[in-house]
Design a protein around this motif. Sequence first.
Motif, PDB file in Angstrom:
ATOM      1  N   UNK A 156      78.904 108.322  -5.699  1.00  0.00           N
ATOM      2  CA  UNK A 156      78.112 109.202  -6.095  1.00  0.00           C
ATOM      3  C   UNK A 156      78.515 110.795  -5.771  1.00  0.00           C
ATOM      4  N   UNK A 157      77.783 111.512  -6.583  1.00  0.00           N
ATOM      5  CA  UNK A 157      78.345 113.037  -6.626  1.00  0.00           C
ATOM      6  C   UNK A 157      77.516 113.552  -5.097  1.00  0.00           C
ATOM      7  N   UNK A 158      78.350 114.416  -4.626  1.00  0.00           N
ATOM      8  CA  UNK A 158      77.759 115.026  -3.364  1.00  0.00           C
ATOM      9  C   UNK A 158      76.422 115.958  -3.557  1.00  0.00           C
ATOM     10  N   UNK A 159      75.588 115.654  -2.661  1.00  0.00           N
ATOM     11  CA  UNK A 159      74.263 116.166  -2.819  1.00  0.00           C
ATOM     12  C   UNK A 159      74.527 117.746  -2.098  1.00  0.00           C
ATOM     13  N   UNK A 160      73.489 118.679  -2.900  1.00  0.00           N
ATOM     14  CA  UNK A 160      73.600 120.053  -2.391  1.00  0.00           C
ATOM     15  C   UNK A 160      72.238 120.222  -1.814  1.00  0.00           C
ATOM     16  N   UNK A 161      72.057 120.935  -0.680  1.00  0.00           N
ATOM     17  CA  UNK A 161      70.904 121.387  -0.238  1.00  0.00           C
ATOM     18  C   UNK A 161      70.345 122.424  -1.008  1.00  0.00           C
ATOM     19  N   UNK A 162      69.069 122.353  -1.347  1.00  0.00           N
ATOM     20  CA  UNK A 162      68.353 123.335  -2.223  1.00  0.00           C
ATOM     21  C   UNK A 162      68.445 124.575  -1.453  1.00  0.00           C
ATOM     22  N   UNK A 163      68.504 125.994  -2.108  1.00  0.00           N
ATOM     23  CA  UNK A 163      68.688 127.209  -1.532  1.00  0.00           C
ATOM     24  C   UNK A 163      67.471 127.457  -0.632  1.00  0.00           C
ATOM     25  N   UNK A 164      66.374 127.103  -1.175  1.00  0.00           N
ATOM     26  CA  UNK A 164      64.800 127.243  -0.469  1.00  0.00           C
ATOM     27  C   UNK A 164      64.982 126.549   0.808  1.00  0.00           C
ATOM     28  N   UNK A 165      65.474 125.313   0.762  1.00  0.00           N
ATOM     29  CA  UNK A 165      65.479 124.751   2.034  1.00  0.00           C
ATOM     30  C   UNK A 165      66.238 125.168   3.207  1.00  0.00           C
ATOM     31  N   UNK A 166      67.547 125.838   2.773  1.00  0.00           N
ATOM     32  CA  UNK A 166      68.537 126.234   3.597  1.00  0.00           C
ATOM     33  C   UNK A 166      67.734 127.549   4.081  1.00  0.00           C
ATOM     34  N   UNK A 167      67.269 128.375   3.249  1.00  0.00           N
ATOM     35  CA  UNK A 167      66.359 129.808   3.915  1.00  0.00           C
ATOM     36  C   UNK A 167      65.352 129.298   4.696  1.00  0.00           C
ATOM     37  N   UNK A 168      64.801 128.317   4.523  1.00  0.00           N
ATOM     38  CA  UNK A 168      63.448 127.923   5.481  1.00  0.00           C
ATOM     39  C   UNK A 168      64.098 127.513   6.748  1.00  0.00           C
ATOM     40  N   UNK A 169      65.468 126.704   6.740  1.00  0.00           N
ATOM     41  CA  UNK A 169      65.926 126.392   7.880  1.00  0.00           C
ATOM     42  C   UNK A 169      66.446 127.442   8.711  1.00  0.00           C
ATOM     43  N   UNK A 170      67.191 128.527   7.945  1.00  0.00           N
ATOM     44  CA  UNK A 170      67.546 129.705   8.669  1.00  0.00           C
ATOM     45  C   UNK A 170      66.546 130.522   9.549  1.00  0.00           C
ATOM     46  N   UNK A 171      65.334 130.662   8.622  1.00  0.00           N
ATOM     47  CA  UNK A 171      64.179 131.422   8.798  1.00  0.00           C
ATOM     48  C   UNK A 171      63.500 130.715  10.294  1.00  0.00           C
ATOM     49  N   UNK A 172      63.471 129.481  10.108  1.00  0.00           N
ATOM     50  CA  UNK A 172      62.916 128.772  11.429  1.00  0.00           C
ATOM     51  C   UNK A 172      63.798 128.910  12.534  1.00  0.00           C
ATOM     52  N   UNK A 173      65.054 128.971  12.347  1.00  0.00           N
ATOM     53  CA  UNK A 173      66.176 129.268  13.399  1.00  0.00           C
ATOM     54  C   UNK A 173      66.055 130.809  13.927  1.00  0.00           C
ATOM     55  N   UNK A 174      65.596 131.591  13.043  1.00  0.00           N
ATOM     56  CA  UNK A 174      65.704 133.036  13.443  1.00  0.00           C
ATOM     57  C   UNK A 174      64.185 133.350  14.159  1.00  0.00           C
ATOM     58  N   UNK A 175      63.144 132.516  13.899  1.00  0.00           N
ATOM     59  CA  UNK A 175      61.813 132.923  14.033  1.00  0.00           C
ATOM     60  C   UNK A 175      61.595 133.639  15.466  1.00  0.00           C
ATOM     61  N   UNK A 176      62.128 132.966  16.683  1.00  0.00           N
ATOM     62  CA  UNK A 176      61.825 133.580  18.069  1.00  0.00           C
ATOM     63  C   UNK A 176      62.573 135.081  18.063  1.00  0.00           C
ATOM     64  N   UNK A 177      63.482 135.569  17.358  1.00  0.00           N
ATOM     65  CA  UNK A 177      63.951 136.681  17.352  1.00  0.00           C
ATOM     66  C   UNK A 177      62.995 137.535  16.666  1.00  0.00           C
ATOM     67  N   UNK A 178      62.562 137.152  15.475  1.00  0.00           N
ATOM     68  CA  UNK A 178      61.756 137.961  14.464  1.00  0.00           C
ATOM     69  C   UNK A 178      60.338 138.081  15.460  1.00  0.00           C
ATOM     70  N   UNK A 179      59.972 136.998  15.946  1.00  0.00           N
ATOM     71  CA  UNK A 179      58.591 137.271  16.682  1.00  0.00           C
ATOM     72  C   UNK A 179      58.711 138.473  17.927  1.00  0.00           C
ATOM     73  N   UNK A 180      60.229 138.170  18.554  1.00  0.00           N
ATOM     74  CA  UNK A 180      60.422 139.189  19.687  1.00  0.00           C
ATOM     75  C   UNK A 180      60.503 140.537  19.057  1.00  0.00           C
ATOM     76  N   UNK A 181      61.213 140.896  17.761  1.00  0.00           N
ATOM     77  CA  UNK A 181      61.181 142.012  17.407  1.00  0.00           C
ATOM     78  C   UNK A 181      59.624 142.482  16.839  1.00  0.00           C
ATOM     79  N   UNK A 182      58.934 141.810  16.382  1.00  0.00           N
ATOM     80  CA  UNK A 182      57.822 142.341  16.023  1.00  0.00           C
ATOM     81  C   UNK A 182      56.794 142.650  17.214  1.00  0.00           C
ATOM     82  N   UNK A 183      57.134 141.720  18.340  1.00  0.00           N
ATOM     83  CA  UNK A 183      56.459 142.101  19.356  1.00  0.00           C
ATOM     84  C   UNK A 183      56.657 143.554  19.998  1.00  0.00           C
ATOM     85  N   UNK A 184      58.004 143.801  20.037  1.00  0.00           N
ATOM     86  CA  UNK A 184      58.485 145.128  20.758  1.00  0.00           C
ATOM     87  C   UNK A 184      57.920 146.224  19.885  1.00  0.00           C
TER      88      UNK A 184
END
Length: 385
Positions: A11-39
Amino acid sequence: MASTRTPTACLPPTRTPVTTTLRTALRHATPALLAYTGVRTTGVLALTLWSHIRNQDVWQALAAEWDTEWYLGIAAHGYTTELGTRQDANNLAFFPLYPLLLRALTPVSPLSPASTGLTLAIAASLLAAWGIFAIGDHLHGRRAGILLTTLWAALPVGLVQWMGYTESLFTACAAWSLYAVLTGRWLTAATLAALAGLTRPTGIAVAAAVTVTALTSSRHPRALLAALLAPLGWLGYVGWVGLRLDRWDGYFAVQRLWRNEWDGGVRTVEQLRHLLFEDSTPELFLLMVTGTLLASIALFALSLADRQPLPLLVFTGVMLAIVLGSGGVYFPRARFLLPAFPLLLPLALHLSRASRRLRTLALTGAVLGSAYCGAYMILVWPSAP
């Protein structure tokens, strides 16, 4: 009976969709963005309360005064075609990316031009905070990334991040360009460096970081191409101003009218000596600027001792050389250093290893101090940030 299923190995290697990658990265960064917004929300609330007591207009201060007026004027009427002789009066001193974006967004925005510009700056600040977190997380882990983002939000002049200024847009371009260098995405890094060079005069610091790193750490064709592309935004605008004014030193002539010549730090040393040793009643805001400059020098020394990655050291080193070496006005220099977030990495690392009690006390003090300094800068200090 033979199986009709295709072997997994074929089978050809599967590629993670860009939108999925962005969602995962955003979820990982959410605590930092919440802290930033709070400050930053804390800072705006402090400003709102104090301005109500003083009967001053918060929106006007954030969206339509000082440099913001220049950007709104450029977006509406374009650049001048003459050098002139009046000091502090030529709009060619202001780089074009922010007013160009403002000009493009205003016709489709339901808001006024000033409110559109403020919204653009706030959106850019969130992108900047995400990029700053990404660098801290990439180098030292998630906790360090969150702390680095929080410390950047809590700088004494952090309120500028939510004003109609270019610092947030510039920091977003710089942070993601540096992250792209650290992760080997050379053409992305060069493109963002070129955009940074179209945003602020200190964009040359981002270009230097990309070019120096590319030339010293990689011989890949993309790295060499990135080294050539990175300075094109800054060089393009400086060259365009020269053509517009029909003189090769047109941009630098404009800067002389704004008294922003580079003197190697003579003016900075004079101001430091005067404020620290000669002025018996120094203005509080100028003392804050002085403290920021001295702390930046110390943090750069710690960054060198920590052996930060080359692109971060080049970026902050060139930023410091430009800001400290300028012969221009003294009071906005803390704001000029606002995008130099890698200087905060030593503090973020120290706090990440400290006890929870010390970390809480330090961050609480930084947030409250930032809220007070930001409100004082807008409501009491009589000039631009």
